[in-house]
Design a protein around this motif. Sequence first.
Motif, PDB file in Angstrom:
ATOM      1  N   PHE A 300      -3.379   8.156  -6.261  1.00  0.00           N
ATOM      2  CA  PHE A 300      -3.195   9.169  -7.298  1.00  0.00           C
ATOM      3  C   PHE A 300      -4.047   8.863  -8.524  1.00  0.00           C
ATOM      4  N   GLU A 301      -4.214   7.588  -8.821  1.00  0.00           N
ATOM      5  CA  GLU A 301      -5.083   7.222  -9.932  1.00  0.00           C
ATOM      6  C   GLU A 301      -6.536   7.577  -9.611  1.00  0.00           C
ATOM      7  N   ALA A 302      -6.964   7.269  -8.371  1.00  0.00           N
ATOM      8  CA  ALA A 302      -8.358   7.476  -8.001  1.00  0.00           C
ATOM      9  C   ALA A 302      -8.744   8.948  -7.995  1.00  0.00           C
ATOM     10  N   ILE A 303      -7.825   9.818  -7.623  1.00  0.00           N
ATOM     11  CA  ILE A 303      -8.147  11.245  -7.516  1.00  0.00           C
ATOM     12  C   ILE A 303      -7.679  12.020  -8.747  1.00  0.00           C
ATOM     13  N   ASP A 304      -7.246  11.284  -9.789  1.00  0.00           N
ATOM     14  CA  ASP A 304      -6.835  11.901 -11.051  1.00  0.00           C
ATOM     15  C   ASP A 304      -5.671  12.880 -10.841  1.00  0.00           C
ATOM     16  N   GLU A 305      -4.667  12.422 -10.101  1.00  0.00           N
ATOM     17  CA  GLU A 305      -3.442  13.202  -9.892  1.00  0.00           C
ATOM     18  C   GLU A 305      -2.245  12.368 -10.353  1.00  0.00           C
ATOM     19  N   LYS A 306      -2.356  11.853 -11.581  1.00  0.00           N
ATOM     20  CA  LYS A 306      -1.330  10.944 -12.080  1.00  0.00           C
ATOM     21  C   LYS A 306      -0.017  11.644 -12.396  1.00  0.00           C
ATOM     22  N   ASP A 307       0.001  12.971 -12.381  1.00  0.00           N
ATOM     23  CA  ASP A 307       1.242  13.680 -12.670  1.00  0.00           C
ATOM     24  C   ASP A 307       2.209  13.656 -11.490  1.00  0.00           C
ATOM     25  N   ILE A 308       1.743  13.248 -10.308  1.00  0.00           N
ATOM     26  CA  ILE A 308       2.610  13.262  -9.134  1.00  0.00           C
ATOM     27  C   ILE A 308       3.730  12.246  -9.256  1.00  0.00           C
ATOM     28  N   GLY A 309       3.423  11.067  -9.771  1.00  0.00           N
ATOM     29  CA  GLY A 309       4.423  10.028  -9.901  1.00  0.00           C
ATOM     30  C   GLY A 309       4.161   8.867  -8.963  1.00  0.00           C
ATOM     31  N   LYS A 310       5.174   8.072  -8.723  1.00  0.00           N
ATOM     32  CA  LYS A 310       5.059   6.901  -7.857  1.00  0.00           C
ATOM     33  C   LYS A 310       5.811   7.198  -6.566  1.00  0.00           C
ATOM     34  N   GLN A 311       5.112   7.052  -5.442  1.00  0.00           N
ATOM     35  CA  GLN A 311       5.717   7.294  -4.134  1.00  0.00           C
ATOM     36  C   GLN A 311       5.336   6.155  -3.194  1.00  0.00           C
ATOM     37  N   THR A 312       6.337   5.554  -2.575  1.00  0.00           N
ATOM     38  CA  THR A 312       6.113   4.495  -1.589  1.00  0.00           C
ATOM     39  C   THR A 312       6.941   4.784  -0.356  1.00  0.00           C
TER      40      THR A 312
END
Length: 806
Positions: A300-312
């Motif tokens: 998400f950081e690499a594709i500039d989609e930081k609004d998604i959140g943290k998912q594991t």
Amino acid sequence: MPQKFLPLAALTFCVSVSLPAHAQAQQGAEGGVRGRIVDSVTGRAVPTATVRLMRNQRVQGTVETDTAGAFSFDRVPEGVYSVEVEEQGFLKAVQADVRVVLRRVAAVEFALVRGSDETLAEVVVSARATAGDPRATPNTVQLEREEIRRNPGSAGDVFRALDVLPGVVSTGEFSSFTVRGNGPRDNLILIDGIPFDKVAHFDESFGEQEAVDGGGRYSIFAPNIIGRAKFSPGGWRAAEGGRNGSLLELEIADGNPVSSTAGARVDIIGVEVDYDGPSYVADNTSLLLSARHFDFSNLFEAIDEKDIGKQTLTDFIVKSVTDLNDDHRLELLAIQASEDSKRTVENALESENFEDVGLEDTQQDNTLFGVTWRWSPGEVAQLRNTFYYRSSDTTGTEGEAYPDLAGPDPTPATTPVRENILSIKERETEIGWRGDFSTVLGSDGIFSAGARVARVDLDFDRRLSGDWIRYVYEQSDFRPDPTRQFIVLTPEEYNSTLNAAETQIAAYADYAWTIGDFTWTPGMRYERDGFSGKSVVAPRLLLSWQPDAVTRVWTGGGVYYQTPRYLDIAADPSNLDLKSERSTQWVLGYSRHLRDDLRFSAEGYYQKLDDLIVFDDRTTNIATNSGEGSATGVDLMLAKRMSRSWSASATYSYSRARRDDKLGEGEYASDWDRPHAFGIVGVWQASDRWTFSAKWKYASGRPTDAFVVHSDVLGDAGPVRYSKELTRTNAERLPAYHSLSLRADYQRRFGPLSLVAYLDILNVYGRENANGYEWDERRGVNIIEGLDEPLPTIGLRFEYSWTPGE
């Protein structure tokens, strides 16, 4: 995913397949092919069957099976082969895409379909397929492991790969599919015969009635885990029930009993490892292991989609198969799938125009254990017993941030938040047994019977911490003041708790017998729902006519019952009285083998739906069985199996699905009504190293509600908010969906290691495919939800193979 990521993925793929190959596959590198052939009805070995190993339409070797039904081809040069099997009294079977690599013995298994001698030479089916079996559900289509893996736009996800089948629509954005106007929740999914619907991660349900397309973002199955998928869009026999939309039977791949392969994949999202081979613990025991842990934060950081959140997510799958002797086989299956999803105020502030201000913290654990014992008593019968335990445990909270109240430059510290507005706990466990018995009666009949018993324990709790304003509502939703232009969820009306344990019972029997060119299969199914205390009887009938060796006509139908979802039951105490939805189905079909590798099929259908579950008020979640509906359509398919280095299929479906909630609005289009759907897919094996595939899909847009917008609905009581009042259900329609997907697969050996790589691109030309709307109450606009950019997926893994004793 932004288009800027596409060149990066393509560059990575090209570099990986252009590396110099030290000790590259030399002339004479060899492996092997071994397998076993059994009768599909009795499970008994089929001796003296003729087996041919084919490559480029040329016979590379011919052997006969031994008394145990086993065969082998040794010292086989590396490459891609097909295996053909013929035996008197059975239909000819073919398994394509058998890949042989150095030091690996490719294992294949056939369950031959009984047929007359005159059909033997002309009708060809794939391994374990039912296309030519006059006693099987005729519209059943089977996808083999390689077909699933190389399906373009699916990244190896079996649920996305199903969209090559008639009547099926899958947009590729989610790991889900719809069939003939029915929703994803209407599909019956079996894992090695065990009902298990927790098959996708991050469904974002939050205890609400609707999830993300009824599925999730990622399948719990890593690529290559599913050995085969058998799919029927409707009209299946009495052995299965509980859902009335479609039947999907997934079989976890058996481990290779002869040679071993260990594989690993490491990339930006995490690590994936697997093993496929003998167990080295017990004789005649194979083992399949798959483990993966993904953390999507770096992606998400690499594709500039930081609004998604943290998912594991973390998945473990283990399957072992032991041939105890010629009469007994034991199968063990274990699945553990866990996920964590968290969205904070920092993520909300990254959302464009603060479109998504929701806060989330959820954890989910899904578990399945199963033991299956297959016994072949005598020479003409087979008994299968499965004991299983499954559990699903979900806890989570949902909240909301208010960045528009934090001034012109909001920060996490200055942004007001309301955490833990909604808290949920969804725990369900099930201990069950299913038994199936089949036997040959004379030369023209097959009798089948079985039973299912399951003890289900539910512990559901849903709570609001206080009143919660919702800005999307229907005209009929309760409002104390009819002039109020929003609704309020209150703890008094919305909170619910369910603690209950009941027993579910089902039993069935059917008998298929052939008289001349006709095969009749009447059946009956009994089901008892312990929660409602109601019992139902569902008759089924199939009539098949085979006038010649390559043509088949069929008709039939029956009654199918769909039990209420446990989430629906838990929504309100009164919902315990909900009864099963009923579907009365009828089909008429035709198929013809135009060549041994080319088949055309057409099926028309009609479904009458009664007792549909309806939620008529969003503020209470009280449900009734007041709804009814129908679905009518036709599915066409022209399919060429893999031969001469290529395969292809084209499908077209026309469907009209209608619903009526009996709430005064009248009839409207189903949520999943797509009148037209067309797809074409092709695969070309350019060489032993390269395989290319392409797929183009078109579908009518989904229906959507008509609405009016109200402005400043809070007035002096709060900030500026807009509401969306739904005025007519599904009266409008989203734009049509269409997308092009491309895939390239590559395999290359570096000494003892093999590189397996693929580049899979969904929605190549970046079509904005709307799948629905999200309402932004701060600006009073609909936000289009759907895939609107190319979505590339790259897979890079290394495999190491060895054969014990060599």
